[in-house]
Write a protein that holds these residues in place. Structure first.
Motif, PDB file in Angstrom:
ATOM      1  N   VAL A   9       0.841  -1.196   0.000  1.00 37.25           N
ATOM      2  CA  VAL A   9       0.000   0.000   0.000  1.00 37.25           C
ATOM      3  C   VAL A   9       0.874   1.244   0.000  1.00 37.25           C
ATOM      4  O   VAL A   9       0.596   2.228  -0.713  1.00 37.25           O
ATOM      5  CB  VAL A   9      -0.950  -0.023   1.207  1.00 37.25           C
ATOM      6  CG1 VAL A   9      -1.755   1.257   1.272  1.00 37.25           C
ATOM      7  CG2 VAL A   9      -1.864  -1.208   1.125  1.00 37.25           C
ATOM      8  N   ALA A  10       1.971   1.194   0.762  1.00 37.25           N
ATOM      9  CA  ALA A  10       2.878   2.344   0.808  1.00 37.25           C
ATOM     10  C   ALA A  10       3.507   2.580  -0.552  1.00 37.25           C
ATOM     11  O   ALA A  10       3.588   3.721  -1.036  1.00 37.25           O
ATOM     12  CB  ALA A  10       3.949   2.106   1.871  1.00 37.25           C
ATOM     13  N   VAL A  11       3.937   1.474  -1.208  1.00 36.03           N
ATOM     14  CA  VAL A  11       4.534   1.620  -2.541  1.00 36.03           C
ATOM     15  C   VAL A  11       3.512   2.210  -3.506  1.00 36.03           C
ATOM     16  O   VAL A  11       3.820   3.088  -4.324  1.00 36.03           O
ATOM     17  CB  VAL A  11       5.057   0.260  -3.047  1.00 36.03           C
ATOM     18  CG1 VAL A  11       5.487   0.370  -4.502  1.00 36.03           C
ATOM     19  CG2 VAL A  11       6.221  -0.196  -2.200  1.00 36.03           C
ATOM     20  N   ALA A  12       2.245   1.770  -3.380  1.00 39.09           N
ATOM     21  CA  ALA A  12       1.205   2.298  -4.270  1.00 39.09           C
ATOM     22  C   ALA A  12       1.044   3.794  -4.052  1.00 39.09           C
ATOM     23  O   ALA A  12       0.899   4.557  -5.015  1.00 39.09           O
ATOM     24  CB  ALA A  12      -0.112   1.572  -4.010  1.00 39.09           C
ATOM     25  N   LEU A  13       1.095   4.227  -2.803  1.00 41.60           N
ATOM     26  CA  LEU A  13       0.966   5.663  -2.533  1.00 41.60           C
ATOM     27  C   LEU A  13       2.136   6.433  -3.130  1.00 41.60           C
ATOM     28  O   LEU A  13       1.957   7.526  -3.687  1.00 41.60           O
ATOM     29  CB  LEU A  13       0.903   5.912  -1.029  1.00 41.60           C
ATOM     30  CG  LEU A  13      -0.498   5.857  -0.412  1.00 41.60           C
ATOM     31  CD1 LEU A  13      -0.412   6.049   1.089  1.00 41.60           C
ATOM     32  CD2 LEU A  13      -1.392   6.920  -1.013  1.00 41.60           C
ATOM     33  N   ILE A  14       3.348   5.833  -3.040  1.00 40.99           N
ATOM     34  CA  ILE A  14       4.516   6.495  -3.637  1.00 40.99           C
ATOM     35  C   ILE A  14       4.337   6.610  -5.148  1.00 40.99           C
ATOM     36  O   ILE A  14       4.593   7.656  -5.758  1.00 40.99           O
ATOM     37  CB  ILE A  14       5.806   5.716  -3.294  1.00 40.99           C
ATOM     38  CG1 ILE A  14       6.080   5.811  -1.796  1.00 40.99           C
ATOM     39  CG2 ILE A  14       6.995   6.257  -4.070  1.00 40.99           C
ATOM     40  CD1 ILE A  14       7.143   4.870  -1.309  1.00 40.99           C
ATOM     41  N   ALA A  42      -0.529   2.305 -10.045  1.00 43.24           N
ATOM     42  CA  ALA A  42      -0.624   2.516  -8.598  1.00 43.24           C
ATOM     43  C   ALA A  42      -1.978   2.033  -8.094  1.00 43.24           C
ATOM     44  O   ALA A  42      -2.070   1.341  -7.071  1.00 43.24           O
ATOM     45  CB  ALA A  42      -0.441   4.003  -8.287  1.00 43.24           C
ATOM     46  N   MET A  43      -3.013   2.388  -8.840  1.00 34.35           N
ATOM     47  CA  MET A  43      -4.360   1.976  -8.436  1.00 34.35           C
ATOM     48  C   MET A  43      -4.478   0.448  -8.450  1.00 34.35           C
ATOM     49  O   MET A  43      -5.020  -0.151  -7.522  1.00 34.35           O
ATOM     50  CB  MET A  43      -5.354   2.644  -9.390  1.00 34.35           C
ATOM     51  CG  MET A  43      -6.795   2.453  -9.046  1.00 34.35           C
ATOM     52  SD  MET A  43      -7.501   1.163 -10.028  1.00 34.35           S
ATOM     53  CE  MET A  43      -7.844   2.030 -11.540  1.00 34.35           C
ATOM     54  N   HIS A  44      -3.910  -0.186  -9.483  1.00 31.01           N
ATOM     55  CA  HIS A  44      -3.973  -1.654  -9.562  1.00 31.01           C
ATOM     56  C   HIS A  44      -3.256  -2.291  -8.387  1.00 31.01           C
ATOM     57  O   HIS A  44      -3.767  -3.214  -7.758  1.00 31.01           O
ATOM     58  CB  HIS A  44      -3.328  -2.129 -10.868  1.00 31.01           C
ATOM     59  CG  HIS A  44      -4.132  -1.790 -12.074  1.00 31.01           C
ATOM     60  ND1 HIS A  44      -3.667  -1.937 -13.347  1.00 31.01           N
ATOM     61  CD2 HIS A  44      -5.366  -1.289 -12.199  1.00 31.01           C
ATOM     62  CE1 HIS A  44      -4.585  -1.552 -14.202  1.00 31.01           C
ATOM     63  NE2 HIS A  44      -5.614  -1.145 -13.519  1.00 31.01           N
ATOM     64  N   LEU A  45      -2.057  -1.780  -8.086  1.00 26.74           N
ATOM     65  CA  LEU A  45      -1.267  -2.357  -6.996  1.00 26.74           C
ATOM     66  C   LEU A  45      -2.023  -2.230  -5.687  1.00 26.74           C
ATOM     67  O   LEU A  45      -2.065  -3.155  -4.872  1.00 26.74           O
ATOM     68  CB  LEU A  45       0.083  -1.640  -6.915  1.00 26.74           C
ATOM     69  CG  LEU A  45       1.024  -2.151  -5.834  1.00 26.74           C
ATOM     70  CD1 LEU A  45       1.319  -3.617  -6.056  1.00 26.74           C
ATOM     71  CD2 LEU A  45       2.304  -1.358  -5.835  1.00 26.74           C
TER      72      LEU A  45
ATOM     73  N   PHE B 184     -11.176   5.657  -8.323  1.00 24.71           N
ATOM     74  CA  PHE B 184     -11.095   4.218  -8.112  1.00 24.71           C
ATOM     75  C   PHE B 184     -10.036   3.868  -7.082  1.00 24.71           C
ATOM     76  O   PHE B 184     -10.145   2.848  -6.406  1.00 24.71           O
ATOM     77  CB  PHE B 184     -10.839   3.520  -9.446  1.00 24.71           C
ATOM     78  CG  PHE B 184     -11.675   2.294  -9.598  1.00 24.71           C
ATOM     79  CD1 PHE B 184     -13.035   2.350  -9.364  1.00 24.71           C
ATOM     80  CD2 PHE B 184     -11.121   1.080  -9.951  1.00 24.71           C
ATOM     81  CE1 PHE B 184     -13.819   1.221  -9.469  1.00 24.71           C
ATOM     82  CE2 PHE B 184     -11.897  -0.051 -10.059  1.00 24.71           C
ATOM     83  CZ  PHE B 184     -13.242   0.023  -9.821  1.00 24.71           C
ATOM     84  N   TYR B 185      -9.033   4.706  -6.950  1.00 26.51           N
ATOM     85  CA  TYR B 185      -8.046   4.517  -5.878  1.00 26.51           C
ATOM     86  C   TYR B 185      -8.753   4.623  -4.533  1.00 26.51           C
ATOM     87  O   TYR B 185      -8.513   3.827  -3.620  1.00 26.51           O
ATOM     88  CB  TYR B 185      -6.967   5.593  -5.991  1.00 26.51           C
ATOM     89  CG  TYR B 185      -5.660   5.244  -5.340  1.00 26.51           C
ATOM     90  CD1 TYR B 185      -4.605   4.781  -6.105  1.00 26.51           C
ATOM     91  CD2 TYR B 185      -5.473   5.392  -3.983  1.00 26.51           C
ATOM     92  CE1 TYR B 185      -3.405   4.465  -5.529  1.00 26.51           C
ATOM     93  CE2 TYR B 185      -4.274   5.073  -3.390  1.00 26.51           C
ATOM     94  CZ  TYR B 185      -3.239   4.599  -4.170  1.00 26.51           C
ATOM     95  OH  TYR B 185      -2.054   4.281  -3.601  1.00 26.51           O
ATOM     96  N   GLY B 186      -9.642   5.621  -4.429  1.00 28.36           N
ATOM     97  CA  GLY B 186     -10.416   5.746  -3.193  1.00 28.36           C
ATOM     98  C   GLY B 186     -11.292   4.540  -2.956  1.00 28.36           C
ATOM     99  O   GLY B 186     -11.410   4.055  -1.830  1.00 28.36           O
ATOM    100  N   VAL B 187     -11.888   4.016  -4.039  1.00 26.16           N
ATOM    101  CA  VAL B 187     -12.753   2.846  -3.901  1.00 26.16           C
ATOM    102  C   VAL B 187     -11.960   1.656  -3.359  1.00 26.16           C
ATOM    103  O   VAL B 187     -12.490   0.851  -2.594  1.00 26.16           O
ATOM    104  CB  VAL B 187     -13.401   2.507  -5.254  1.00 26.16           C
ATOM    105  CG1 VAL B 187     -14.113   1.177  -5.202  1.00 26.16           C
ATOM    106  CG2 VAL B 187     -14.368   3.591  -5.648  1.00 26.16           C
ATOM    107  N   TYR B 215     -11.909   8.461   5.511  1.00 21.14           N
ATOM    108  CA  TYR B 215     -11.829   9.895   5.185  1.00 21.14           C
ATOM    109  C   TYR B 215     -11.018  10.107   3.909  1.00 21.14           C
ATOM    110  O   TYR B 215     -11.396  10.868   3.024  1.00 21.14           O
ATOM    111  CB  TYR B 215     -11.180  10.675   6.335  1.00 21.14           C
ATOM    112  CG  TYR B 215     -12.163  11.200   7.328  1.00 21.14           C
ATOM    113  CD1 TYR B 215     -13.012  12.253   6.986  1.00 21.14           C
ATOM    114  CD2 TYR B 215     -12.255  10.670   8.597  1.00 21.14           C
ATOM    115  CE1 TYR B 215     -13.934  12.734   7.880  1.00 21.14           C
ATOM    116  CE2 TYR B 215     -13.170  11.146   9.503  1.00 21.14           C
ATOM    117  CZ  TYR B 215     -14.010  12.181   9.141  1.00 21.14           C
ATOM    118  OH  TYR B 215     -14.921  12.662  10.017  1.00 21.14           O
ATOM    119  N   LEU B 216      -9.884   9.381   3.840  1.00 18.36           N
ATOM    120  CA  LEU B 216      -9.045   9.473   2.643  1.00 18.36           C
ATOM    121  C   LEU B 216      -9.838   9.030   1.412  1.00 18.36           C
ATOM    122  O   LEU B 216      -9.840   9.699   0.369  1.00 18.36           O
ATOM    123  CB  LEU B 216      -7.804   8.595   2.843  1.00 18.36           C
ATOM    124  CG  LEU B 216      -6.775   8.609   1.728  1.00 18.36           C
ATOM    125  CD1 LEU B 216      -6.190   9.992   1.573  1.00 18.36           C
ATOM    126  CD2 LEU B 216      -5.678   7.604   2.009  1.00 18.36           C
TER     127      LEU B 216
END
Lengths: 104, 518
Positions: A9-14, A42-45, B184-187, B215-216
């Motif tokens: 999740v952290a890598v995806a945020l980066i 990023a969204m996929h990961l 979709f990232y939020g989803v 919240y995010l």
């Protein structure tokens, strides 16, 4: 020993941050398209990482989402590159600053 | 073999099959020497889909929502569709505007080439829009969302031999794709907590859950849909993309595509995030009024008539977002102390907001089609050169005036009622200074907007025709017909708002049914 899901999740945020940085600062049209692709990855990961919910098995819906979204991402990339080709035909350049006749 | 297609799928299937068949119909039309066959075919596909949606609407309004699981798989794996009054309300709006635009395009687009692609994309655009509002899980919604967006990008860049559509289309693509990925990232965070993407199951799983992750997710979803809805500060693509598209597509984009963003925002927030736990109402109200103010100021600076209308679309998104914000704010602030008052005000505000979705779709569609008529006759979008053209084109000019007056909120017309509802809801609790202040700003903006609508009307209708405008003639019947029909709808809905208001009221109640039980 495997990495905990939170590191993915952290890598995806980066990667999200890298993609946004790319969109905001890059001046080459193709690099903007690459920025969109980084964001998609990023969204996929994030989906794959968050689909793993121990101790239960992997949630298959996450993989369904990623497979479907990959196909959609290909459509978007195709259309984006179509625009890049047409912009190159008009301007003879891939510099986004040449595309500033419309006020941003 | 007879395939029995469920009623809920019929509009979608008709639109997608129609889109595939359009190029074949073109070939047949060329063989038969019937040049308009394809255009008429596209319009009749849309009319058929509208008829099917009408029967679906009747079902949804008469009883409980119609649900359907694709290929028989129940959720969470299968993809779900559902029609409740809100989906029906939006889908009917989208499809009727699509039909009017298809009829308008028969003559408006006749000088362009590649019309088979144009009509196929128009059909997939409407199919995507209808699919977005019928989808009952995020994956289905995302697929239809991207269908809609990709059709929209290509249609904006349809006249790719000019520089403006290419630039505007690329900018629209980058910003809108960023928005849908962010959404979709939020989803994905919601998914991690709920383990499913089905709206009903997510609402159950997330009921009463309060976590910073949500919240995010909420921020990302609102911002992601906000890009398509053109909320300030994500509005910058709209004033470029809408004028660059062919006028019929401008009407579709301004009239309904940005409304799909609003729909997604409302559906996901009001279904999944209880305002009692998440006070997003205040934020939505603040952003709504910011949108109103910024877009109103920018609209004044425009000389290009389509660009001016595009900024006016952002203004109207401001009203709609503020209306939804008032509903969420009231529920979160007064939901605990006086639940009856809060829920009635929330329903009232959302009824106004959804009614405004319809009114703005018709009104702004009308304005863009009228500007297309002017562009067709005078070959210019410059307001200074269009002065007095209304005198040469009486039907179009009169319809434009009705559209401008409707959006300005002049009492007998439809825009008046929806703005009145939003404003009355905002003033319903006089002791709440924040809500009253926001509503006061909204009223000021409405008056300001009315002033420049009247200014445009005065320039187009009353001034002496310029040299270019005096050469214009009335447009052909197939272009004038949709314009006059929409103007008539503005008048009829304004004079007899009862049935549309009760439809919007049912839609608002179905939207809030996950928050307010019973």
């Amino acid at each position: 020993m495997s990495l905990p899901a939170s590191s993915y999740v952290a890598v995806a945020l980066i990667m999200l941050a890298v993609g946004v940085y790319c969109l905001l600062t890059k001046r080459n049209l193709i690099k903007l398209v690459i920025g969109i692709e980084i964001l998609t990855s990023a969204m996929h990961l994030n989906f794959i990482a968050l689909g793993y919910a121990p101790p239960a098995a992997f949630n298959p819906l996450a993989q369904v989402v990623v497979v479907v979204s990959t196909g959609l991402g290909a459509c978007v990339a195709t259309v984006a590159l179509m625009f890049v080709i047409n912009a190159y035909r008009h301007y003879g350049s891939l510099d986004v600053r040449r595309l500033r006749r419309l006020r941003w | 073999m007879v395939v029995n297609v469920p009623l809920i799928l019929q509009p979608l299937v008709a639109l997608f099959i129609g889109a595939v068949l359009v190029p074949l119909v073109k070939v047949v039309g060329v063989k038969l020497n019937a040049s308009k066959l394809m255009d008429v075919f596209a319009a009749s596909v849309l009319a058929f889909a509208l008829y099917k949606l009408y029967s679906l609407t009747m079902q949804a309004l008469s009883g409980s929502p119609v649900e359907f699981y694709l290929s028989g798989f129940p959720p969470p794996i299968g993809s779900a569709l559902r029609v409740d009054p809100l989906s029906a309300f939006m889908a009917m709006t989208f499809c009727s505007l699509g039909l009017l635009v298809a009829i308008y395009s028969i003559r408006y687009m006749e000088e362009d080439t590649g019309l088979d692609m144009y009509y196929a994309l128009l059909l997939t655009l409407v199919a995507g829009l209808v699919g977005v509002v019928l989808a009952w899980d995020f994956l289905t919604l995302f697929v239809f969302w991207e269908t809609m967006c990709v059709s929209g990008y290509v249609l904006v860049g349809f006249r790719k031999y000019k520089w403006e559509p290419v630039e505007a289309g690329f900018k629209y693509l980058i910003m809108s794709t960023f928005g849908s990925i962010l959404m979709f990232y939020g989803v994905s965070f919601l998914f991690s907590l709920a383990g499913t993407l089905n709206f009903t199951q997510m609402a159950e799983a997330l009921h009463g859950v309060k976590s910073p992750l949500l919240y995010l997710a909420l921020c990302m979803i609102v911002a992601g849909f906000g890009v398509t809805a053109a909320m300030v500060p994500f509005h910058t693509w709209l004033p470029d993309a809408h004028p660059a598209a062919p006028s019929g597509i401008s009407a579709m984009l301004s009239g309904v595509v940005i409304k799909a963003g609003v729909y997604g925002m409302y559906r996901s927030t009001f279904t999944l995030f209880n305002p009692a736990l998440y006070n997003y109402g205040a934020v939505l109200m603040a952003f709504g009024v910011l949108t109103l103010t910024v877009a109103n100021l920018m609209a004044l600076l425009q000389r290009d008539v389509k660009r001016l209308f595009a900024y006016s679309s952002i203004v109207n998104i401001g009203y709609i977002v503020t209306g939804g914000g008032i509903a969420a704010y009231v529920l979160s602030t007064y939901g605990a102390s006086s639940p009856t008052l809060a829920s009635s005000v929330a329903v009232f505000a959302l009824t106004g907001a959804l009614f405004h979705v319809f009114n703005h779709a018709i009104g702004k569609g009308l304005l863009f089609l009228c500007s297309g008529c002017f562009l067709h006759e005078a070959k210019t979008r410059d307001l200074a050169q269009l002065e007095g053209i209304g005198r040469r084109m009486p039907w179009t000019g009169a319809s434009l005036s009705i559209g401008l007056l409707a959006l300005a909120g002049v009492p007998p017309l439809n825009g008046f009622w929806s703005k009145l509802f939003i404003i009355l809801a905002g003033l319903s609790i006089p002791s709440d200074a924040f809500m009253v202040a926001i509503t006061a700003l909204l009223i000021l903006n409405a008056i300001f907007a009315a002033a420049y609508y009247l200014w445009v009307m005065q320039r187009v209708m009353l001034k002496e025709p310029t040299e270019r405008a005096s050469k214009a003639h009335e447009v052909p019947l197939a272009m004038a017909l949709p314009v006059v029909v929409m103007a008539a709808v503005c008048i009829v809905v304004g004079a007899l708002p009862g049935s549309m208001l009760s439809f919007a009221d049912a839609a608002a109640r179905s939207l809030l049914s996950f928050i307010i039980k019973g």
